[in-house]
Every structure is written in C-alpha cells, then in structure tokens.
Design a protein around this motif. Structure first.
Motif, PDB file in Angstrom:
ATOM      1  N   ILE A   1       0.840  -1.198   0.000  1.00 29.46           N
ATOM      2  CA  ILE A   1       0.000   0.000   0.000  1.00 29.46           C
ATOM      3  C   ILE A   1       0.876   1.249   0.000  1.00 29.46           C
ATOM      4  O   ILE A   1       0.599   2.211  -0.729  1.00 29.46           O
ATOM      5  N   ASN A   2       1.936   1.255   0.786  1.00 31.94           N
ATOM      6  CA  ASN A   2       2.848   2.400   0.808  1.00 31.94           C
ATOM      7  C   ASN A   2       3.552   2.575  -0.544  1.00 31.94           C
ATOM      8  O   ASN A   2       3.706   3.700  -1.020  1.00 31.94           O
TER       9      ASN A   2
ATOM     10  N   ARG B   1       1.081   4.077  -2.956  1.00 23.65           N
ATOM     11  CA  ARG B   1       0.888   5.513  -2.702  1.00 23.65           C
ATOM     12  C   ARG B   1       2.057   6.342  -3.255  1.00 23.65           C
ATOM     13  O   ARG B   1       1.847   7.411  -3.823  1.00 23.65           O
TER      14      ARG B   1
END
Length: 84
Positions: free
Chosen positions: A4-5, A8
């Motif tokens: 997820i990081n 992003r």
C-alpha cells in the motif's frame, strides 16, 4: 502494508516516474544505436602483420569468411603437415 505504501508513492510521483523512464529510454536507445558488434575473428589479430593484411584484403574482396582460416608458417614441411 508495504504494498500500500509503495502504491501511494507510485501514485504520488507518477509524473516524475514517467518522465525519468522516458529520459532513460531515450538515453538507452541512443547508446544502443551507436553500439557496433563485429564478430570477425580476424579483427582481433595484430593489424601490421603481412598475413593479417592479406586476410583482410581477401575478406574485403569476397565478403566475409564462413570459416576460421589458420596460417601455418615454418621451415619444416613435415611438422607443418602434422600440425594440420
């Protein structure tokens, strides 16, 4: 969580990633277009040798060689015949 990081960061800097990728691709295309591959084995031999000069002249006149040519030079004919 790590994925997820990463997602992003990619979304946040997508324009910079695309620009850097395009610049890198252009650089690599220019570098690849200037690369020259010579598979002739006679090009690895010394240039000032009279036999090598003859081989290069033959190659220029007849195109290229399909086989490797080895020149044997010596005084003893028997030993030279045994070497082949």
């Amino acid at each position: 969580m790590k994925n997820i990081n990463l997602f992003r960061v990619i979304i946040k800097y997508r324009i910079w990633i695309i620009i850097i990728s395009i610049i890198l691709t252009i650089f690599l295309v220019i570098f690849a277009s200037k690369t020259n591959i010579d598979i002739g084995t006679y090009t690895l031999l010394p240039e000032h040798n009279s036999e090598i000069i003859k081989i290069k002249q033959i190659s220029e006149n007849f195109g290229s060689f399909d086989n490797l040519i080895i020149i044997i030079k010596g005084n003893d004919n028997l030993k030279m015949e045994q070497a082949t």
